[in-house]
Motif scaffolding. Structure first.
Motif, PDB file in Angstrom:
ATOM      1  N   VAL A 122       0.831  -1.243  -0.076  1.00 64.48           N
ATOM      2  CA  VAL A 122       0.044  -0.006  -0.080  1.00 64.48           C
ATOM      3  C   VAL A 122       0.839   1.278   0.035  1.00 64.48           C
ATOM      4  O   VAL A 122       0.380   2.284  -0.717  1.00 64.48           O
ATOM      5  CB  VAL A 122      -0.896  -0.017   1.222  1.00 64.48           C
ATOM      6  CG1 VAL A 122      -1.780   1.331   1.376  1.00 64.48           C
ATOM      7  CG2 VAL A 122      -1.951  -1.108   0.902  1.00 64.48           C
ATOM      8  N   ILE A 125       2.350   1.780  -3.501  1.00 62.07           N
ATOM      9  CA  ILE A 125       1.114   2.180  -4.386  1.00 62.07           C
ATOM     10  C   ILE A 125       1.123   3.612  -4.091  1.00 62.07           C
ATOM     11  O   ILE A 125       1.109   4.390  -5.058  1.00 62.07           O
ATOM     12  CB  ILE A 125      -0.081   1.644  -4.110  1.00 62.07           C
ATOM     13  CG1 ILE A 125      -0.091   0.155  -4.507  1.00 62.07           C
ATOM     14  CG2 ILE A 125      -1.315   2.249  -4.746  1.00 62.07           C
ATOM     15  CD1 ILE A 125      -1.138  -0.941  -4.300  1.00 62.07           C
ATOM     16  N   ASP A 126       0.937   4.141  -3.005  1.00 57.96           N
ATOM     17  CA  ASP A 126       0.718   5.674  -2.757  1.00 57.96           C
ATOM     18  C   ASP A 126       2.046   6.408  -3.145  1.00 57.96           C
ATOM     19  O   ASP A 126       1.928   7.618  -3.646  1.00 57.96           O
ATOM     20  CB  ASP A 126       0.762   5.788  -1.026  1.00 57.96           C
ATOM     21  CG  ASP A 126      -0.580   5.270  -0.504  1.00 57.96           C
ATOM     22  OD1 ASP A 126      -1.569   5.311  -1.493  1.00 57.96           O
ATOM     23  OD2 ASP A 126      -0.603   5.256   0.594  1.00 57.96           O
ATOM     24  N   LYS A 135      -4.224   4.594  -8.601  1.00 65.96           N
ATOM     25  CA  LYS A 135      -3.864   4.115  -7.097  1.00 65.96           C
ATOM     26  C   LYS A 135      -5.255   3.589  -6.407  1.00 65.96           C
ATOM     27  O   LYS A 135      -4.980   2.706  -5.576  1.00 65.96           O
ATOM     28  CB  LYS A 135      -3.216   5.369  -6.281  1.00 65.96           C
ATOM     29  CG  LYS A 135      -1.943   5.616  -6.866  1.00 65.96           C
ATOM     30  CD  LYS A 135      -1.507   6.996  -6.008  1.00 65.96           C
ATOM     31  CE  LYS A 135      -0.065   7.538  -6.595  1.00 65.96           C
ATOM     32  NZ  LYS A 135       0.407   8.518  -5.811  1.00 65.96           N
ATOM     33  N   GLN A 136      -6.126   4.405  -6.635  1.00 63.62           N
ATOM     34  CA  GLN A 136      -7.646   3.972  -5.933  1.00 63.62           C
ATOM     35  C   GLN A 136      -8.059   2.563  -6.409  1.00 63.62           C
ATOM     36  O   GLN A 136      -8.430   1.492  -5.727  1.00 63.62           O
ATOM     37  CB  GLN A 136      -8.459   5.011  -6.143  1.00 63.62           C
ATOM     38  CG  GLN A 136      -9.892   4.719  -5.440  1.00 63.62           C
ATOM     39  CD  GLN A 136      -9.703   4.308  -3.823  1.00 63.62           C
ATOM     40  OE1 GLN A 136      -8.931   5.240  -3.275  1.00 63.62           O
ATOM     41  NE2 GLN A 136     -10.501   3.421  -3.111  1.00 63.62           N
ATOM     42  N   LYS A 139      -5.632  -0.192  -4.898  1.00 57.74           N
ATOM     43  CA  LYS A 139      -6.151  -0.459  -3.301  1.00 57.74           C
ATOM     44  C   LYS A 139      -7.588  -1.058  -3.368  1.00 57.74           C
ATOM     45  O   LYS A 139      -7.946  -2.004  -2.810  1.00 57.74           O
ATOM     46  CB  LYS A 139      -6.176   1.025  -2.727  1.00 57.74           C
ATOM     47  CG  LYS A 139      -4.884   1.391  -2.240  1.00 57.74           C
ATOM     48  CD  LYS A 139      -5.187   2.688  -1.730  1.00 57.74           C
ATOM     49  CE  LYS A 139      -3.745   3.402  -1.152  1.00 57.74           C
ATOM     50  NZ  LYS A 139      -3.925   4.751  -0.660  1.00 57.74           N
ATOM     51  N   SER A 140      -8.319  -0.879  -4.393  1.00 59.92           N
ATOM     52  CA  SER A 140      -9.755  -1.347  -4.646  1.00 59.92           C
ATOM     53  C   SER A 140      -9.762  -2.932  -4.650  1.00 59.92           C
ATOM     54  O   SER A 140     -10.481  -3.793  -4.175  1.00 59.92           O
ATOM     55  CB  SER A 140     -10.780  -0.681  -5.465  1.00 59.92           C
ATOM     56  OG  SER A 140     -11.799  -1.306  -5.856  1.00 59.92           O
ATOM     57  N   LEU A 142      -7.065  -4.744  -3.809  1.00 57.44           N
ATOM     58  CA  LEU A 142      -6.608  -5.368  -2.834  1.00 57.44           C
ATOM     59  C   LEU A 142      -7.522  -5.449  -1.721  1.00 57.44           C
ATOM     60  O   LEU A 142      -7.815  -6.662  -1.038  1.00 57.44           O
ATOM     61  CB  LEU A 142      -5.415  -4.632  -1.988  1.00 57.44           C
ATOM     62  CG  LEU A 142      -4.005  -4.509  -2.939  1.00 57.44           C
ATOM     63  CD1 LEU A 142      -3.343  -3.512  -2.288  1.00 57.44           C
ATOM     64  CD2 LEU A 142      -3.380  -6.087  -2.919  1.00 57.44           C
ATOM     65  N   LEU A 143      -8.613  -4.651  -1.717  1.00 55.23           N
ATOM     66  CA  LEU A 143      -9.860  -4.746  -0.822  1.00 55.23           C
ATOM     67  C   LEU A 143     -10.518  -6.094  -1.055  1.00 55.23           C
ATOM     68  O   LEU A 143     -11.047  -6.839  -0.339  1.00 55.23           O
ATOM     69  CB  LEU A 143     -10.460  -3.432  -0.863  1.00 55.23           C
ATOM     70  CG  LEU A 143     -11.857  -3.539   0.035  1.00 55.23           C
ATOM     71  CD1 LEU A 143     -11.312  -3.689   1.533  1.00 55.23           C
ATOM     72  CD2 LEU A 143     -12.579  -2.192  -0.103  1.00 55.23           C
ATOM     73  N   LEU A 166      -6.390   0.106   4.042  1.00 55.62           N
ATOM     74  CA  LEU A 166      -6.649   0.461   2.624  1.00 55.62           C
ATOM     75  C   LEU A 166      -7.619   1.822   2.768  1.00 55.62           C
ATOM     76  O   LEU A 166      -8.196   2.134   1.726  1.00 55.62           O
ATOM     77  CB  LEU A 166      -7.279  -0.810   1.854  1.00 55.62           C
ATOM     78  CG  LEU A 166      -6.278  -1.707   1.745  1.00 55.62           C
ATOM     79  CD1 LEU A 166      -7.095  -3.073   1.208  1.00 55.62           C
ATOM     80  CD2 LEU A 166      -5.262  -1.267   0.559  1.00 55.62           C
ATOM     81  N   GLN A 168     -10.711   1.982   4.197  1.00 55.87           N
ATOM     82  CA  GLN A 168     -11.958   1.822   3.714  1.00 55.87           C
ATOM     83  C   GLN A 168     -12.938   1.749   4.970  1.00 55.87           C
ATOM     84  O   GLN A 168     -12.684   1.411   5.944  1.00 55.87           O
ATOM     85  CB  GLN A 168     -12.171   0.298   3.100  1.00 55.87           C
ATOM     86  CG  GLN A 168     -11.721   0.288   1.889  1.00 55.87           C
ATOM     87  CD  GLN A 168     -12.000   1.230   0.575  1.00 55.87           C
ATOM     88  OE1 GLN A 168     -13.307   1.533   0.512  1.00 55.87           O
ATOM     89  NE2 GLN A 168     -11.026   1.612  -0.017  1.00 55.87           N
TER      90      GLN A 168
END
Length: 168
Positions: A122, A125-126, A135-136, A139-140, A142-143, A166, A168
């Motif tokens: 993460v 990614i950032d 990036k979003q 992360k989505s 990964l979620l 993440l 969320q």
């Protein structure tokens, strides 16, 4: 024949936070369990715990929960569909170790390494040069992996921390 008298096995419910309740009467042997206790609180993703001889337990993940208001002589009840059982040995004895070192991981079947890897991923990614939308999206994805029941079964409580990571 009184159906409730056939329920001779004790079952416990373990929720996603690891809190246990019960015992509740049922009959194991089929992937669908019946509970006549209207106070039972059980949800998909919880575990039904079956006590076995020798301080062992068998854990069954809850796949589906239905409630019936009853019919004729059949009282109101819950039907709970469970997945394949996972047998666990008795809890190991607690040991104390004194270690003077760096980069040490201690634990029985813990998810510390996976958590650290996700944190690094993460963070990377950032820090990447990707657009905010890319990036979003990463992360989505990964979620979605962390929402898989199989992944949650392996990671246990660490999955919740990773979901918070993440954002969320």
């Amino acid at each position: 024949m009184d159906l409730q008298r056939m329920m001779t096995d004790d079952a416990f419910v373990e929720d996603g936070a690891g809190q246990s309740s019960g015992p509740y009467k049922t009959k194991f042997g089929d992937p669908t369990l019946v509970f006549y206790d209207q106070d039972i609180v059980v949800n998909e993703g919880d575990f039904i715990i079956q006590k076995l001889p020798g301080d062992r337990t068998r854990r069954h993940r809850v796949v589906d929960v239905q409630h019936s208001s009853g019919l004729g002589s059949i009282p109101p009840h819950f039907t709970v569909k469970i997945g394949a059982a996972v047998t666990a040995a008795a809890a190991p004895a607690s040991n104390t170790y004194n270690i003077h070192a760096t980069n040490v991981q201690v634990g029985n079947h813990n998810a510390q390494h996976i958590t650290a890897s996700f944190q690094t991923l993460v963070s990377d990614i950032d820090k990447s040069s990707s657009s905010a939308a890319e990036k979003q999206e990463a992360k989505s994805r990964l979620l979605r992996v962390l929402e898989s029941p199989a992944v949650v079964a392996v990671l246990g409580g660490a999955a919740g921390g990773l979901i918070k990571l993440l954002g969320q």
